[in-house]
Design a protein around this motif. Sequence first.
Motif, PDB file in Angstrom:
ATOM      1  N   ALA A 265       0.620  -1.323   0.115  1.00 61.92           N
ATOM      2  CA  ALA A 265      -0.356  -0.011  -0.138  1.00 61.92           C
ATOM      3  C   ALA A 265       1.172   1.213   0.066  1.00 61.92           C
ATOM      4  N   GLY A 266       0.660   2.127  -0.374  1.00 65.84           N
ATOM      5  CA  GLY A 266       0.894   3.666  -0.148  1.00 65.84           C
ATOM      6  C   GLY A 266       0.879   4.542  -1.810  1.00 65.84           C
ATOM      7  N   GLY A 267       1.797   5.123  -2.272  1.00 62.91           N
ATOM      8  CA  GLY A 267       1.720   5.681  -3.356  1.00 62.91           C
ATOM      9  C   GLY A 267       2.217   4.884  -4.508  1.00 62.91           C
ATOM     10  N   VAL A 268       3.720   4.516  -4.276  1.00 60.67           N
ATOM     11  CA  VAL A 268       4.767   3.875  -4.551  1.00 60.67           C
ATOM     12  C   VAL A 268       3.975   2.908  -5.064  1.00 60.67           C
ATOM     13  N   ALA A 269       3.516   1.916  -4.459  1.00 58.05           N
ATOM     14  CA  ALA A 269       2.116   0.595  -5.160  1.00 58.05           C
ATOM     15  C   ALA A 269       1.598   0.546  -6.362  1.00 58.05           C
ATOM     16  N   ALA A 270       1.759   2.084  -6.827  1.00 54.72           N
ATOM     17  CA  ALA A 270       1.422   2.522  -7.840  1.00 54.72           C
ATOM     18  C   ALA A 270       2.365   1.148  -9.401  1.00 54.72           C
ATOM     19  N   ASN A 271       3.347   1.584  -8.512  1.00 50.18           N
ATOM     20  CA  ASN A 271       4.574   1.379  -9.794  1.00 50.18           C
ATOM     21  C   ASN A 271       4.126  -0.352  -9.644  1.00 50.18           C
ATOM     22  N   LYS A 272       4.031  -0.708 -11.912  1.00 48.77           N
ATOM     23  CA  LYS A 272       3.852  -1.965 -11.551  1.00 48.77           C
ATOM     24  C   LYS A 272       4.436  -2.745 -12.270  1.00 48.77           C
ATOM     25  N   ALA A 273       5.939  -2.099 -12.533  1.00 47.29           N
ATOM     26  CA  ALA A 273       7.832  -3.244 -11.176  1.00 47.29           C
ATOM     27  C   ALA A 273       7.405  -3.770 -10.730  1.00 47.29           C
ATOM     28  N   ILE A 274       7.341  -2.609  -9.801  1.00 50.10           N
ATOM     29  CA  ILE A 274       6.981  -2.823  -8.582  1.00 50.10           C
ATOM     30  C   ILE A 274       6.456  -3.893  -7.899  1.00 50.10           C
ATOM     31  N   ARG A 275       4.943  -4.058  -8.486  1.00 47.19           N
ATOM     32  CA  ARG A 275       3.753  -5.053  -8.008  1.00 47.19           C
ATOM     33  C   ARG A 275       4.466  -5.822  -8.575  1.00 47.19           C
ATOM     34  N   GLY A 276       4.825  -5.896  -9.644  1.00 42.60           N
ATOM     35  CA  GLY A 276       5.341  -7.288 -10.654  1.00 42.60           C
ATOM     36  C   GLY A 276       6.374  -8.383  -9.708  1.00 42.60           C
ATOM     37  N   ALA A 277       7.044  -7.459  -9.320  1.00 43.27           N
ATOM     38  CA  ALA A 277       8.347  -7.551  -8.649  1.00 43.27           C
ATOM     39  C   ALA A 277       7.616  -8.942  -7.056  1.00 43.27           C
ATOM     40  N   LEU A 278       7.057  -8.111  -6.200  1.00 39.12           N
ATOM     41  CA  LEU A 278       6.046  -8.229  -5.385  1.00 39.12           C
ATOM     42  C   LEU A 278       5.244  -9.512  -5.375  1.00 39.12           C
ATOM     43  N   GLU A 279       4.675  -9.664  -6.446  1.00 38.84           N
ATOM     44  CA  GLU A 279       3.718 -10.304  -6.470  1.00 38.84           C
ATOM     45  C   GLU A 279       4.311 -11.989  -6.816  1.00 38.84           C
ATOM     46  N   ALA A 280       6.099 -11.842  -7.428  1.00 40.53           N
ATOM     47  CA  ALA A 280       6.675 -12.785  -7.808  1.00 40.53           C
ATOM     48  C   ALA A 280       7.119 -13.740  -6.483  1.00 40.53           C
ATOM     49  N   LEU A 281       7.656 -12.925  -5.857  1.00 45.41           N
ATOM     50  CA  LEU A 281       8.095 -12.929  -4.126  1.00 45.41           C
ATOM     51  C   LEU A 281       7.001 -13.431  -3.226  1.00 45.41           C
ATOM     52  N   ALA A 282       5.177 -13.154  -3.509  1.00 46.72           N
ATOM     53  CA  ALA A 282       4.183 -13.954  -2.864  1.00 46.72           C
ATOM     54  C   ALA A 282       4.378 -15.086  -2.937  1.00 46.72           C
ATOM     55  N   ALA A 283       4.363 -15.510  -4.209  1.00 45.55           N
ATOM     56  CA  ALA A 283       4.329 -16.804  -5.171  1.00 45.55           C
ATOM     57  C   ALA A 283       5.233 -17.764  -4.930  1.00 45.55           C
ATOM     58  N   GLU A 284       6.229 -17.242  -4.062  1.00 48.06           N
ATOM     59  CA  GLU A 284       7.326 -17.862  -3.596  1.00 48.06           C
ATOM     60  C   GLU A 284       7.086 -18.220  -2.576  1.00 48.06           C
ATOM     61  N   HIS A 285       6.738 -17.291  -2.017  1.00 49.11           N
ATOM     62  CA  HIS A 285       6.674 -17.669  -0.526  1.00 49.11           C
ATOM     63  C   HIS A 285       5.039 -18.234  -0.547  1.00 49.11           C
ATOM     64  N   ALA A 286       4.071 -18.988  -2.000  1.00 48.65           N
ATOM     65  CA  ALA A 286       2.822 -19.209  -1.228  1.00 48.65           C
ATOM     66  C   ALA A 286       2.006 -18.411  -0.644  1.00 48.65           C
ATOM     67  N   LEU A 287       1.768 -16.969  -1.281  1.00 50.39           N
ATOM     68  CA  LEU A 287       1.220 -16.624  -0.072  1.00 50.39           C
ATOM     69  C   LEU A 287       0.269 -15.422  -1.703  1.00 50.39           C
ATOM     70  N   ASP A 288      -0.784 -15.073  -0.809  1.00 46.75           N
ATOM     71  CA  ASP A 288      -2.169 -14.348  -1.312  1.00 46.75           C
ATOM     72  C   ASP A 288      -0.930 -13.023  -1.816  1.00 46.75           C
ATOM     73  N   PHE A 289      -0.799 -12.575  -3.160  1.00 47.83           N
ATOM     74  CA  PHE A 289      -0.901 -10.670  -3.133  1.00 47.83           C
ATOM     75  C   PHE A 289      -1.506 -10.405  -3.013  1.00 47.83           C
ATOM     76  N   VAL A 290      -1.437  -8.832  -2.394  1.00 52.38           N
ATOM     77  CA  VAL A 290      -3.217  -8.491  -2.555  1.00 52.38           C
ATOM     78  C   VAL A 290      -2.262  -6.590  -2.867  1.00 52.38           C
ATOM     79  N   ALA A 291      -2.688  -6.232  -3.409  1.00 57.38           N
ATOM     80  CA  ALA A 291      -2.594  -4.603  -3.764  1.00 57.38           C
ATOM     81  C   ALA A 291      -3.707  -3.623  -4.030  1.00 57.38           C
ATOM     82  N   PRO A 292      -4.031  -2.827  -3.386  1.00 63.47           N
ATOM     83  CA  PRO A 292      -5.237  -2.420  -3.489  1.00 63.47           C
ATOM     84  C   PRO A 292      -5.778  -1.521  -4.868  1.00 63.47           C
TER      85      PRO A 292
END
Length: 344
Positions: A265-292
Motif C-alpha cells: 500500500a502507499g503511493g509507490v504501490a502504483a508502480n507496476k514493476a514493483i507490483r510485479g516483483a512483489l507478486e513473484a515474491l508472494a508466489a515464491e512463498h505460496a502467499l496471496d498478493f494483495v495490492a489495492p
Amino acid sequence: MTTILGIESSCDETAAALVTGDRTILAQRIASQDEAHRPYGGVVPEIAARAHAERLAPLIEATLADAGMTLDQVDAIAATAGPGLIGGVMVGLVTAKALAMATGKPLIAINHLEGHALSPRLADGALEYPYLLLLVSGGHCQILLVEGVGKFRRLATTIDDALGEAFDKSAKLLGLGYPGGPAMERLALAGDAKKVPLPRPLKGSDEPHFSFAGLKSAVMRAKQSGQYSDADIAASFQQAAIDCLIDRARRALAAAGPVNALVVAGGVAANKAIRGALEALAAEHALDFVAPPLALCTDNAAMIAWAGVERFALGQSDPLDVAARPRWPLDPEADAVRGAGVKA
Ligand code: AMP
Ligand code: MG
C-alpha cells in the motif's frame, strides 16, 4: 448499515469519502494540490494548509451531495489526526470535530498510516489478519506485521529516505519534475536496467531496515558523469530500488511468522514493476498478493473512512479534544533506528 464520513488532509491531497460497512464507497472526492506545489518541486506546508482550509468544507458538501446524503445519515466522522504536515492535519481534524459537535455524531481520529494499512481490506473482503504489509509512500517506507485494528508490529523502516522520496529526488536530478515517481516509471520503460552500476544499500544486511540516500547520490553521480542516458539511469535506479525492496521483504517474511498474505500500500504501490516483483515474491512463498486499486494506494479519504468503519465496529471513538499528531508511529514499541531521519 454503517456509513462513515472520512476526511483526509495530511499532505497535499484534500479528500472526503463516504464508505459503508459492506465495503461500498458511496462517494469520494479528491482535490490534488500538485499544481500549487509544482513550482517548488515538493510540498510546501503553508501552501498545503491554506489549500486544505479553502477546499475542505465545499468538498465534504459535494461528497455528501454525490451520495445523495445528509450528515444526519452518517454514523460517525473519521478524520486523519496524524502523522503528517501539522497545518493540514489540523484543518481536517478541526473540521471533523466541528461536524461531530454540530451533529452529535461520534468522532474517530484515524492514524493516516493505519488508513493505508487497512485499505487492502476495503478492496478485498477476503483478506484476513495477520498479513505482511509493505507501506511505501512519499513519506514512509515500512514493513509491518498487521495483526488487527491498532495492532501493528514494525519489522522494518527506513534509516533515511522513504522509497517514494527516493523516486521523487532521483526524478528531480533527471529534471523530470514533481511528483517524480510516475515519470521515473515511464522513463524506465525506455531504458536498460543493466547499463548503470548502482548500489543496493543494506541488501543482505542483518539490520532489517531500508536505506535509499546512497542510491539517490549514486543517481546524481551517474547523471553528472554524462556517460548514461536518462532512460538507462531511470531503469537502473528502479531495478536497484526493487532489489532492495524484495531483499528486505524476504527478510521480513522470514521474521514475521505465518501470515495470510503479502500486501502493498502507499503511493509507490502504483508502480507496476514493483507490483510485479512483489507478486513473484508472494508466489515464491505460496502467499496471496494483495495490492489495492491505484486510487486507494495514494492518499485518499476512502481508506480513512474504512479505518473508521473498522474502529466503529469495535465500538471505538475519540473525545472532541483529541490532539493532532505530526508524528504518530503505528508501533510505539518499535526500536529507534540509527540515523537522524527517523520516519514515524
Ligand atoms: P503518497 O505519499 O502515498 O501520497 O504517494 C506519493 C508517492 O508515491 C510519491 O513519492 C510518488 O512519487 C510515488 N509514486 C507514485 N506513483 C509512482 C510510481 N508509478 N512509481 C514510483 N513511485 C510512485
Ligand atoms: Mg500517504
